[in-house]
Design a protein around this motif. Sequence first.
Motif, short mmCIF file in Angstrom:
data_model
loop_
_atom_site.label_atom_id
_atom_site.label_comp_id
_atom_site.label_asym_id
_atom_site.label_seq_id
_atom_site.Cartn_x
_atom_site.Cartn_y
_atom_site.Cartn_z
N TYR A 240 160.04 -52.89 -3.83
CA TYR A 240 159.44 -53.80 -4.79
C TYR A 240 159.83 -55.22 -4.39
N LEU A 241 158.85 -56.10 -4.41
CA LEU A 241 159.10 -57.51 -4.12
C LEU A 241 159.36 -58.24 -5.43
N MET A 242 160.59 -58.72 -5.60
CA MET A 242 160.94 -59.54 -6.75
C MET A 242 160.72 -61.00 -6.38
N ILE A 243 159.78 -61.63 -7.04
CA ILE A 243 159.47 -63.03 -6.76
C ILE A 243 160.30 -63.90 -7.68
N ARG A 244 161.18 -64.69 -7.07
CA ARG A 244 162.20 -65.43 -7.83
C ARG A 244 161.77 -66.88 -8.06
N GLU A 245 161.98 -67.31 -9.29
CA GLU A 245 161.80 -68.72 -9.63
C GLU A 245 162.90 -69.07 -10.63
N GLY A 246 163.97 -69.66 -10.12
CA GLY A 246 165.09 -70.03 -10.97
C GLY A 246 165.33 -71.51 -10.96
N THR A 247 166.57 -71.92 -11.18
CA THR A 247 166.89 -73.34 -11.19
C THR A 247 167.11 -73.87 -9.78
N VAL A 248 167.83 -73.15 -8.94
CA VAL A 248 168.01 -73.58 -7.55
C VAL A 248 166.99 -72.91 -6.64
N ALA A 249 166.94 -71.59 -6.68
CA ALA A 249 166.03 -70.84 -5.81
C ALA A 249 164.63 -70.80 -6.42
N LYS A 250 163.73 -71.55 -5.84
CA LYS A 250 162.35 -71.60 -6.31
C LYS A 250 161.45 -71.09 -5.19
N ASP A 251 161.24 -69.77 -5.19
CA ASP A 251 160.54 -69.12 -4.09
C ASP A 251 159.10 -68.75 -4.42
N LEU A 252 158.67 -68.94 -5.66
CA LEU A 252 157.38 -68.41 -6.10
C LEU A 252 156.22 -68.96 -5.28
N LYS A 253 156.13 -70.26 -5.12
CA LYS A 253 155.00 -70.83 -4.39
C LYS A 253 154.96 -70.36 -2.95
N ALA A 254 156.12 -70.20 -2.35
CA ALA A 254 156.17 -69.76 -0.95
C ALA A 254 155.76 -68.30 -0.79
N LEU A 255 156.06 -67.46 -1.80
CA LEU A 255 155.80 -66.02 -1.69
C LEU A 255 154.43 -65.60 -2.21
#
Length: 604
Positions: A240-255
């Motif tokens: 399962y791919l967990m798409i992370r968007e937090g305070t430091v790690a903002k990976d959503l747009k890239a993934l």
Amino acid sequence: MPTNLSTLSKRIEVAAKRLPADLVVKNGVIVNVFTGEMMQGDIAVVDGIIAGIGSYEGKEIIDASGRVIVPGFIDGHVHIESTMLLPSEFAKVSLRHGVTAAVTDPHEIANVAGVDGIQYLLDDAEQVPLDLFVMLPSCVPATPTENNGAVLDADKLAPFLSDPRVLGLAEVMDFPSVANGSPGMLAKLDTIRSGGGLIDGHAAGIGREDLNIYAAANIRTDHEAVNVQEARDRLDMGMYLMIREGTVAKDLKALLPAVTPSNSRRCLFVTDDVLLDDLIEVGSIDHCVRLSIAEGLDPITAVQMATLNAAECFGLRHLGAVAPGYQADFLLLDDLNDVAIHQVYKKGLCVFDRKRDARLNVDLDENGEDTTVPWWLQSRQPIPVEAPKSRIALPHLNAKPVTLGDIEIALPAGSAQCHVIEVVPGSLITERSIQSVDEQGGFFQPSIERDLLKMVVAERHRATGNAAAAIVRGFGLKRGAIATTVAHDSHNIVAVGASDADILAAIEHVVRLDGGLVVVENGELIASLALPVGGLMSDKPYEDVYATMREVNGALPRLGASKEFNLFLMLSFLTLTVIPELKLTDQGLYEFSSGSYIGVVAER
């Protein structure tokens, strides 16, 4: 989802329209996460469960005309400690953002207090109006090189599996121990697997071929992908791919470009680490859905990822959908694309209404006092106000005083070339560089003009006296220092500053607080947030913590701090050795790629 014959019989009677429902929601448009379509029909709820969708009558009627109904959102991976709130307060804020269930990893408090820390959070979460599930910390300490507050082996974790809220083993971040078949790690994996639990991954910097090792070990999720190729690799391996968007790690747009109609059902959203101000002001999983739609993802697909996909990932068969037999957790939205939340329902009861109190729904008397017994306590004996939420006493800070000699960085004669930790805004990954540095009296001297500052980590669990220093670039401080006891994952004291004097003063102030966040200028404390619960969490209401946090953040511009990221959260991850590339612990500068400590001074 426990049930018995009487409740099941009653539910069937309501479904068959022989008994009226407790609640019926009419005239709304329902997002069907199974078919990917919109549908209409009355939602009949009895005993907190959806009994049917069709044409129903009930004791209470809600008119949802003009609104879209979606399942309650599920955060698939969050560290509650990062909000600096207890679970009971975290729940109140999360519900405002439509999050009705969350899967948490109490990894942070476990690294401070071991099994007592896990039980403390479980005790506090017992009364919350949010389904809070736990994945047991897999790496306490995070790696064998760490000096933390506890060690958890398989035998210590096993008893927690009897708690129905415990789903399995959280992010396995010690990849070398998995790859090398470490007996301790294999024992944990086998204990969880044998107990029917799930296992989360933490594949930061792990290539496609090595993902086979994770998958072969029954590790089925990962939230550390940072680009499209890494996302596809995880999906290809059946994870399962967990798409992370937090305070430091903002990976959503890239993934997000990796998500397709063919693979979207294997993707879900997580926040991982989010600070309270972001949680309140920006949001949680609602922000992930909103941002995904803005980036072009189909709105229903985004809702699926935030609800049904997360539920299926963790085997939560009673959650994630607005359908008969599912728990009545749903949101009424004024607008689907904007994820404009009008009301939040948990087990068929309204727990947030945008037009009413901005906290949870309460009734006030003429003196403004809350007279309502929260609905989640109505079926239980209320706890006396003076009674503690947990009888477990967590450890206090146990640190030796830090001296100037402990934090000096000695340089060789002549010009010195040093390894520098390069901060990457919006990422947990750091880069490395080798820079010529300023020297005074044979020691490193911070350079304000070049933004080369000193970072220090001091041990605080067993009074070992360990302390180490390194050079970091990216914080932008022109003066003063900041320090905190939130330092992943061992949570020792970490500080960064423009002068040794202010760094030492910041460390001293954080020890006096018994844990927390401090901002220091010219040796004076100008702002602070106390975190007496393990040095990680406040015991205050979220409104009070939020107000104090704003004061702390508001003091940072006085020091000339960077505005590209949250300084305290970024600092807290510069000690995390399981993420590339250079990090600092109380033992020295750690190089992820080699898995070893290196000197601050670079070899000629």
